[in-house]
Write an enzyme that holds these catalytic residues in place. Structure first.
Site, PDB file in Angstrom:
ATOM      1  N   VAL A  68      19.221   1.588  11.700  1.00 55.51           N
ATOM      2  CA  VAL A  68      18.171   1.375  12.698  1.00 55.51           C
ATOM      3  C   VAL A  68      17.098   0.452  12.121  1.00 55.51           C
ATOM      4  O   VAL A  68      16.485  -0.348  12.836  1.00 55.51           O
ATOM      5  CB  VAL A  68      17.568   2.707  13.182  1.00 55.51           C
ATOM      6  CG1 VAL A  68      16.524   2.461  14.254  1.00 55.51           C
ATOM      7  CG2 VAL A  68      18.658   3.615  13.735  1.00 55.51           C
ATOM      8  N   GLY A  69      16.891   0.534  10.802  1.00 60.15           N
ATOM      9  CA  GLY A  69      15.961  -0.386  10.143  1.00 60.15           C
ATOM     10  C   GLY A  69      16.339  -1.831  10.412  1.00 60.15           C
ATOM     11  O   GLY A  69      15.489  -2.684  10.681  1.00 60.15           O
ATOM     12  N   GLU A  86      10.660   2.263   5.822  1.00 60.79           N
ATOM     13  CA  GLU A  86      10.868   3.363   4.880  1.00 60.79           C
ATOM     14  C   GLU A  86      12.221   3.973   5.245  1.00 60.79           C
ATOM     15  O   GLU A  86      12.326   4.679   6.248  1.00 60.79           O
ATOM     16  CB  GLU A  86       9.733   4.400   5.005  1.00 60.79           C
ATOM     17  CG  GLU A  86       8.357   3.851   4.652  1.00 60.79           C
ATOM     18  CD  GLU A  86       8.059   3.873   3.149  1.00 60.79           C
ATOM     19  OE1 GLU A  86       8.904   4.384   2.383  1.00 60.79           O
ATOM     20  OE2 GLU A  86       6.989   3.380   2.742  1.00 60.79           O
ATOM     21  N   PRO A 101      18.810   3.180   7.487  1.00 64.29           N
ATOM     22  CA  PRO A 101      19.030   1.744   7.303  1.00 64.29           C
ATOM     23  C   PRO A 101      19.617   1.032   8.537  1.00 64.29           C
ATOM     24  O   PRO A 101      19.123  -0.045   8.883  1.00 64.29           O
ATOM     25  CB  PRO A 101      19.975   1.682   6.099  1.00 64.29           C
ATOM     26  CG  PRO A 101      19.664   2.906   5.326  1.00 64.29           C
ATOM     27  CD  PRO A 101      19.313   3.964   6.344  1.00 64.29           C
ATOM     28  N   CYS A 122      13.842  12.574   2.760  1.00 63.21           N
ATOM     29  CA  CYS A 122      14.398  11.281   2.343  1.00 63.21           C
ATOM     30  C   CYS A 122      14.461  11.122   0.830  1.00 63.21           C
ATOM     31  O   CYS A 122      15.270  10.361   0.309  1.00 63.21           O
ATOM     32  CB  CYS A 122      13.613  10.137   2.972  1.00 63.21           C
ATOM     33  SG  CYS A 122      11.848  10.219   2.630  1.00 63.21           S
ATOM     34  N   GLY A 171      13.065   5.696   8.933  1.00 61.46           N
ATOM     35  CA  GLY A 171      14.325   6.154   9.527  1.00 61.46           C
ATOM     36  C   GLY A 171      15.506   5.705   8.702  1.00 61.46           C
ATOM     37  O   GLY A 171      15.404   5.534   7.487  1.00 61.46           O
TER      38      GLY A 171
END
Lengths: 453, 468
Positions: free
Chosen positions: B191-192, B209, B189, B243, B187
């Site tokens: 939310v990462g 990722e 960055p 992506c 998803g």
């Protein structure tokens, strides 16, 4: 705050200059580290003696020998580790170059621990340098003599901008962790591990956490008890029990419990003589806080051997506790001291269930003549690493990854695993301009017949 | 904690050991292949509805990719599962030293909406192959596919060990309160960061990722027609919602003048004069994403495309020129069929620009001069790199796929998936005999003992003169 920003900024600028990338440079820095260990051996041992009352030969075997080994191995293997790894191609990429390139991550932070204060800073540093990174080292303030020495020595031998040492305690470390790093390797306890990972998450920084836990040691009825106990005694009481992979507690059948105690007692006499306190080979607890903590763990327990303490010198005698209840305090936290509880279990099934009912440990030990039983224990449990019929030794082999799992940590290092931990594996595909005929198959407009291909 | 029961059920299954035998894992993986075969039409319909994805793109990017991973995994599983024997030092010549691949336990896979089947299925393959139990959280944004996965997948897999959880942000937040043994997230960055922070509370290792702005450098010496095709293909595939799509182009003014007509031609060749009518060109996944992208069309000047249709969530394959680094289109990952072109005067300027930005998931460089391609490769940093093409470096299962810095941490695909979801456990099996060999390590310590230890434990440089 500014000081930390400046140090990290300097390291990053130095990294950006590109000078840490050529292999020759990295090997030159590693050679300098090797010289440092050889030339300053006396100073290093003096610091270790002051911090942990570690004797000369002990300090050498536990810390310097391992570091010299990592240096030699790394310098030898670096060209092959750093070489691009070509990979299997498929039909579409037959004419292309396909490989994995090992690249430095950037600026790495290494946070050391106090129990093997020299090795736990040096071994990660070696890997980080080998992988071409800039490194900020934060030795543990608890082992203050070694911290001070590392801060003095590294700038004398290494590139000052690329490799920096930051000293201090929790406030300084907290500040340091607000900065952005490209990898953080932390050695210490799980509680602080969570704090480090949470701080790293803000910058999406990958982490390697070398934590701890209670490493169980199962002794089967079918084994050479004298040998098993000698090996366990060595691993348990070295560094006064302050070893992340020390056998924390023993699981064994109640019928052999007293024999285990007898054998350990006999071995202790062999190792440290009648008066442990006067043996030059027996260390001390690092400080008052841990001394009191370990004392607390012994409260209310059946002491089968040892139990003597001396607060002034942070001395705790090698101690064995028997018939320990799984719910007692000494079975709740990692002991990290010379106290060995024995928890009776009636079978290997019970032992496995006991182990699996708890957090995954850093190390797991099993002693048995029965190869099937050993295989079963390995297959039905999980741990960072393990040794059968000995203790500690799996961490000595550089070809084995050294790290935890679950609460005992994440990631691994030692040998080539250090190099890989501190490297980015970058996928590279270099295509030709020609042969677009092959590419045409993938372009729209899409056609059914092509899909059948 | 609404998911506590589910997680503890899976953990109990995990502790029972049923996911460990190879036969079990193979059976589950084969069931996944049957899912892909049986539900192919439904997958086509769902992705067409969610993303306007045509059958060609769906076949390639959702079915074929997954089948390749399945076959690669099934072909190699027994080899990957084997204990890896390692070299031993002198003191351990008679011992057994190996790396055991242990499953982690209960794995959580959080998937995004852009390749809604591939991006949960490929990690799932790795997690199952490595012997874990898995909870899959498909994206709620690709609604039809989410429903398909939630309804159909459980009937193919062992319900005791694998589950699908649906929902949006609130549900995912509650799910993340639980302890997992590994979390795999694909998803953005921001939310990462949230996922990794939640993972930190339980010391759960993660693979993230993520994404970024993937630069695409085109040098003055290149085959313009081929470049235009390869770049247009990579940019406009899945209506740009990839992506690893080339996010923006860097080239000289001279090259831009040559590229524009070539890009126009490539787009025309792919999608015809009106891409809206082409069955091969996708749609934007949601109104929110559509609005976001439409606003980006205001950056610079539209040189190709620019048409939009809100009802269909259609944005034409678009190329923007006269774009400045400060423009909105250069502030975020585009994730749509818009390709801005930035003018640079030389390669060094391009490299400096790339290095001034966050490290992307991919860097692309086009040149007929190998040296130029290699310069871009060596002087930049990114998850992966592809010279003279786009996207293709992720189609080879023998290459690791992952980001660096803001674009992610960890990798997967092929064996890298298996390794990602395995704990590599260092194991040493010794014998009880030959205790005399251990004598030098025991106290009381002495210099003599030290010498002996050094001899047996040390790793000598080959250049040292030793008896070894």
């Amino acid at each position: 705050m500014e000081k930390m920003q400046q140090i990290v900024g300097q390291a990053r600028a130095a990294f950006r200059s590109g000078r840490s990338r050529p292999l020759e440079f990295r090997i030159q820095q590693l050679k300098a580290l090797q010289r440092m260990v050889q030339e300053k051996e006396k100073e290093i041992m003096r610091a270790l003696k002051a911090d942990l009352n570690k004797s000369g030969p002990n300090a050498f075997t536990q810390e310097l020998l391992g570091v010299l080994g990592e240096l030699a191995l790394t310098m030898e293997k670096l060209p092959s580790w750093a070489a691009p790894q070509h990979v299997k191609k498929d039909l579409l990429t037959l004419r292309d170059e396909t490989y994995i390139s090992y690249e430095p991550l950037g600026v790495v932070l290494v946070i050391g621990a106090w129990n093997y204060p020299f090795a736990l800073v040096m071994n990660p540093l070696i890997g980080a340098i080998a992988a071409g990174n800039a490194v900020v080292v934060k030795p543990s303030e608890v082992s203050e003599n070694t911290a001070r020495l590392v801060a003095e020595l590294l700038p004398q031998y290494l590139d000052k901008d690329l490799y920096a040492v930051v000293t201090g305690g929790a406030p300084e470390t907290t500040e340091l962790l607000t900065q952005r790093f490209d990898h953080i390797l932390y050695t210490g306890n799980s509680a602080v591990g969570k704090i480090v990972m949470a701080a790293a998450a803000k910058h999406l920084t990958p982490v390697t956490l070398e934590l701890g836990g209670k490493s169980p040691c199962y002794i089967d009825k079918d084994c050479d008890l004298a040998v098993a106990c000698r090996r366990i005694t060595w691993g348990k009481y070295m560094n006064c029990g302050q070893t992340c992979i020390a056998p924390d507690y023993i699981l064994c059948d109640p019928s052999i419990q007293s024999k285990v105690v007898e054998n350990i007692k006999a071995t202790l006499k062999e190792f440290y003589g009648e008066d442990v306190k006067s043996s030059p080979d027996y260390e001390r607890i690092i400080n008052q806080r841990h001394f009191k903590r370990i004392l607390g763990l012994m409260e209310g327990q059946k002491i089968a051997h040892g139990g003597e303490t001396d607060e002034a010198s942070c001395f705790i005698a090698p101690t064995i506790l028997t018939d320990v209840s799984p719910e007692s305090k000494v079975m709740e936290e990692e002991i990290f001291g010379p106290v060995l509880p024995i928890v009776p279990v009636k079978s290997v099934e019970e032992a496995i269930e006991f182990i699996n009912g708890r957090e995954k440990p850093l190390a797991l030990y099993v002693f048995s003549n029965n190869k099937q039983l050993i295989r079963r224990v390995i297959a039905e449990t999980s741990s960072g690493g393990m040794t059968a019929n000995d203790v500690i030794m799996h961490s000595v082999l550089p070809e084995l990854p050294f790290g935890g799992v679950g609460h005992s940590g994440m990631g691994a290092y030692h040998g080539r695993f250090s190099f890989e931990t501190f490297s980015h594996r970058r996928t590279c595909l270099l295509k030709d301009f020609r042969w677009d005929v092959v590419n045409r198959l993938r372009y729209p407009p899409g056609r059914e017949e092509i899909m059948q291909l | 904690n609404p998911y506590a029961g589910l997680v503890s059920h899976l953990r109990a299954s995990w502790l029972s050991g049923k996911t460990r035998p190879m036969e079990y894992r193979v059976a589950q993986l084969e069931a996944l292949e049957r899912f892909l075969d049986d539900k192919k039409q439904q997958i086509m319909d769902a992705t067409a509805s969610d993303l306007g994805k045509g059958p060609f793109e769906t076949e390639l990017s959702e079915i074929l990719v997954c089948k390749n991973e399945l076959h690669e995994t099934l072909n190699n599983l027994s080899c990957w599962m084997k204990d890896e024997k390692v070299d031993r030092i002198l003191a351990m010549q008679l011992d057994s030293a190996f790396i055991r691949k242990d499953p982690y336990g209960v794995v959580l896979i959080i998937a995004p909406w852009n390749y809604p089947i591939q991006l949960f299925l490929v990690p799932l393959i790795g997690a199952i192959a490595a012997g874990n139990c898995v909870i899959v959280k498909p994206s709620e944004v690709s609604k039809k596919t989410e429903r398909l996965v939630a309804e159909a997948l459980p009937s193919y897999l062992d319900k005791d060990c694998f589950a699908v959880v649906t929902g949006g942000v609130p549900e995912t937040t509650r799910l993340l309160e639980n302890k997992f043994d590994y979390i795999f997230f694909t998803g953005t960055p921001p939310v990462g960061r949230i996922v990794m922070t939640a993972a930190a509370k339980h010391l759960t290792p993660v693979t993230l990722e993520l994404g970024g702005k993937n630069p695409c450098y085109v040098s003055d010496t290149c085959d313009v027609t081929n470049v235009a095709r390869r770049v247009a293909w990579g940019r406009f595939f899945n209506a740009g919602q990839t992506c690893i799509a080339p996010d923006y182009l860097l080239c000289t003014l001279e090259m831009q003048e040559k590229l524009l007509p070539a890009l126009r031609e490539a787009t025309n060749y792919f999608y015809g004069p009106n891409p809206r009518e082409s069955p091969d060109f996708g749609r934007i996944v949601s109104d929110k994403q559509f609005q976001r992208l439409r606003a980006l069309l205001g950056s610079g000047r539209v040189a190709i495309g620019g048409q939009t249709d809100e009802a269909e969530r259609y944005i034409a394959p678009t190329v923007l020129v006269d774009v400045q680094p400060s423009d909105p289109v250069m502030q975020e990952e585009i994730f749509g069929p818009i390709l801005p072109m930035l003018i640079i005067t030389n390669m060094d300027e391009a490299i400096d620009f790339i290095n001034s930005q966050e490290r992307p998931l991919a860097v692309y460089a086009f040149s007929s001069d190998d040296k130029v391609v290699n310069q871009i490769l060596e002087r930049t940093s990114s998850g992966g790199f592809c010279g003279n093409d786009t996207l293709m470096h992720v189609t080879l299962p023998s290459l690791p796929f992952g980001g660096i810095g803001n674009s992610g941490l960890g990798t997967h695909h092929g064996k890298f998936s298996f390794d990602t979801f395995s704990h590599l456990r260092g194991c040493l099996k010794r014998g009880m005999g030959r205790e005399s060999l251990n004598a030098p390590r025991y106290p009381p310590y002495s210099q003599r003992k030290l010498g002996l230890i050094q001899a047996t434990l040390k790793v000598a440089r080959k250049s040292d003169c030793t008896l070894l």
